[in-house]
Write an enzyme that holds these catalytic residues in place. Sequence first.
Site, PDB file in Angstrom:
ATOM      1  CB  ALA A  63      -0.902  -0.023   1.226  1.00 54.86           C
ATOM      2  N   GLY A 108       0.771  -4.983   1.070  1.00 57.87           N
ATOM      3  CA  GLY A 108      -0.420  -5.117   0.232  1.00 57.87           C
ATOM      4  C   GLY A 108      -0.159  -5.884  -1.055  1.00 57.87           C
ATOM      5  CD  GLU A 111      -1.911  -7.296   3.334  1.00 58.77           C
ATOM      6  OE1 GLU A 111      -1.690  -6.176   2.813  1.00 58.77           O
ATOM      7  OE2 GLU A 111      -2.301  -7.417   4.500  1.00 58.77           O
ATOM      8  CD  GLU A 131       2.023  -5.132   6.005  1.00 60.72           C
ATOM      9  OE1 GLU A 131       2.834  -6.021   6.361  1.00 60.72           O
ATOM     10  OE2 GLU A 131       1.285  -5.246   5.022  1.00 60.72           O
TER      11      GLU A 131
HETATM   12  N1  CAA Z   1       4.523   3.193  -1.050  1.00 61.92           N
HETATM   13  C1  CAA Z   1       4.847   4.320  -1.701  1.00 61.92           C
HETATM   14  N2  CAA Z   1       5.946   4.432  -2.495  1.00 61.92           N
HETATM   15  C2  CAA Z   1       6.729   3.345  -2.629  1.00 61.92           C
HETATM   16  C3  CAA Z   1       6.441   2.130  -1.973  1.00 61.92           C
HETATM   17  C4  CAA Z   1       5.271   2.073  -1.163  1.00 61.92           C
HETATM   18  N3  CAA Z   1       4.881   0.949  -0.535  1.00 61.92           N
HETATM   19  N4  CAA Z   1       7.410   1.233  -2.278  1.00 61.92           N
HETATM   20  C5  CAA Z   1       8.266   1.863  -3.097  1.00 61.92           C
HETATM   21  N5  CAA Z   1       7.860   3.133  -3.328  1.00 61.92           N
HETATM   22  C6  CAA Z   1       8.501   4.173  -4.141  1.00 61.92           C
HETATM   23  C7  CAA Z   1       9.702   4.761  -3.439  1.00 61.92           C
HETATM   24  O1  CAA Z   1       9.306   5.766  -2.533  1.00 61.92           O
HETATM   25  C8  CAA Z   1      10.471   5.313  -4.599  1.00 61.92           C
HETATM   26  O2  CAA Z   1       9.904   6.511  -5.021  1.00 61.92           O
HETATM   27  P1  CAA Z   1      10.811   7.784  -5.422  1.00 61.92           P
HETATM   28  O3  CAA Z   1      11.620   7.311  -6.600  1.00 61.92           O
HETATM   29  O4  CAA Z   1       9.839   8.857  -5.747  1.00 61.92           O
HETATM   30  O5  CAA Z   1      11.678   8.046  -4.224  1.00 61.92           O
HETATM   31  C9  CAA Z   1      10.224   4.284  -5.695  1.00 61.92           C
HETATM   32  O6  CAA Z   1       9.062   3.576  -5.311  1.00 61.92           O
HETATM   33  C10 CAA Z   1      11.356   3.284  -5.836  1.00 61.92           C
HETATM   34  O7  CAA Z   1      11.578   2.717  -4.554  1.00 61.92           O
HETATM   35  P2  CAA Z   1      13.033   2.637  -3.882  1.00 61.92           P
HETATM   36  O8  CAA Z   1      13.893   3.763  -4.350  1.00 61.92           O
HETATM   37  O9  CAA Z   1      12.812   2.487  -2.409  1.00 61.92           O
HETATM   38  O10 CAA Z   1      13.566   1.276  -4.540  1.00 61.92           O
HETATM   39  P3  CAA Z   1      14.599   0.247  -3.900  1.00 61.92           P
HETATM   40  O11 CAA Z   1      14.895  -0.724  -4.982  1.00 61.92           O
HETATM   41  O12 CAA Z   1      15.716   0.942  -3.241  1.00 61.92           O
HETATM   42  O13 CAA Z   1      13.757  -0.492  -2.752  1.00 61.92           O
HETATM   43  C11 CAA Z   1      11.856  -1.627  -1.822  1.00 61.92           C
HETATM   44  C12 CAA Z   1      12.648  -1.283  -3.091  1.00 61.92           C
HETATM   45  C13 CAA Z   1      12.679  -2.573  -0.937  1.00 61.92           C
HETATM   46  C14 CAA Z   1      10.577  -2.352  -2.271  1.00 61.92           C
HETATM   47  C15 CAA Z   1      11.492  -0.336  -1.060  1.00 61.92           C
HETATM   48  O14 CAA Z   1      10.927   0.596  -1.963  1.00 61.92           O
HETATM   49  C16 CAA Z   1      10.529  -0.539   0.068  1.00 61.92           C
HETATM   50  O15 CAA Z   1      10.909  -1.021   1.124  1.00 61.92           O
HETATM   51  N6  CAA Z   1       9.255  -0.177  -0.157  1.00 61.92           N
HETATM   52  C17 CAA Z   1       8.218  -0.259   0.879  1.00 61.92           C
HETATM   53  C18 CAA Z   1       7.772  -1.694   1.061  1.00 61.92           C
HETATM   54  C19 CAA Z   1       6.752  -1.764   2.177  1.00 61.92           C
HETATM   55  O16 CAA Z   1       7.036  -1.482   3.312  1.00 61.92           O
HETATM   56  N7  CAA Z   1       5.527  -2.217   1.818  1.00 61.92           N
HETATM   57  C20 CAA Z   1       4.440  -2.314   2.779  1.00 61.92           C
HETATM   58  C21 CAA Z   1       3.624  -1.087   2.775  1.00 61.92           C
HETATM   59  S1  CAA Z   1       2.439  -1.034   4.055  1.00 61.92           S
HETATM   60  C22 CAA Z   1       1.139  -1.975   3.510  1.00 61.92           C
HETATM   61  O17 CAA Z   1       1.166  -2.557   2.444  1.00 61.92           O
HETATM   62  C23 CAA Z   1      -0.045  -2.016   4.435  1.00 61.92           C
HETATM   63  C24 CAA Z   1      -1.102  -2.962   4.057  1.00 61.92           C
HETATM   64  O18 CAA Z   1      -1.020  -4.129   4.351  1.00 61.92           O
HETATM   65  C25 CAA Z   1      -2.317  -2.493   3.429  1.00 61.92           C
END
Ligand code: CAA
Length: 264
Positions: A63, A108, A111, A131
Amino acid sequence: MAYVTSEVEAGVAVITIDRPKALNALNEEVLTDLKAAFDGLDLDAVRCVVLTGAGDKSFVAGADIGAMAKMTKAEGTAFGKFGNDIFRMIETFPVPVIAAINGFALGGGNELAMSCDIRLCSDNAVFGQPEVGLGITPGFGGTQRLARLVSPGMAKQLIYGGRNITAEEAYRIGLVNAVYPQEELLPAAKKLAGGIAKQAPIAVRNCKKAINDGLQVDIDKALEIEEALFGACFESWDQQEGMANFLRKKDDPNKVKVVAFQNK
Ligand code: CAA
């Protein structure tokens, strides 16, 4: 639709979440487009769906964290319900849905994959429920579906620790059915979907419903569900023609033919 594409070929729909700059993260707009893509499918024409993400890095990275950062309790609850309702629609979609997981399937994203019938992934895929590292619980069904799909103990270990796992580990614990090199993933998913699309569609739909509904109740009720869906097949042209064809073949091998099932 700005964030989701959909194309149909030979009974198979390929729905692609297309927000690669944010690794296909799910905000309200993406979720709305995803729902619209499923709502827009013509179920007389589509017999199986493949769901994937754009690019070669990510299926769905979760998400949208930016969109959630300032949510109130009421907004968080509503966002969870919004996602849950759409994922449940996918889980109960009349025809099978195959997730082709082409990279990150986090939060998500995992999920969403778990609400599909079958999961195939690329060898660079990464799975996890990170999360708790963000101060929240999984919110789109992760606490419920992971425990049902793998085991409560493994789900708790992954969710409490917020640890990501590789494609190989996901295969080992039964989260995915198969792992492919990236370039082979979509062709493999389409081939599997094509094989399903050739079967009798009413029978396939009834199998999905029997398995899904039966898992929610005790075995006696589950077998009653199976009996009703089994019986319902006998009203279909597909059953009559499928069985008549088998008997024709036994009678005279020269009469062998592939039945083009009619979905009726
Ligand atoms: N939400 C919003 N933006 C996201 C995102 C997310 N979940 N995951 C990645 N992005 C965005 C980054 O912010 C980045 O944007 P910018 O270029 O504008 O800075 C772009 O995607 C590329 O990401 P990274 O530069 O971070 O890429 P990376 O290769 O270095 O890392 C990654 C990849 C390990 C997936 C890392 O992006 C990450 O950890 N993302 C978050 C993953 C996460 O925590 N997901 C769970 C979200 S909470 C949820 O899902 C709740 C639920 O159950 C409903």
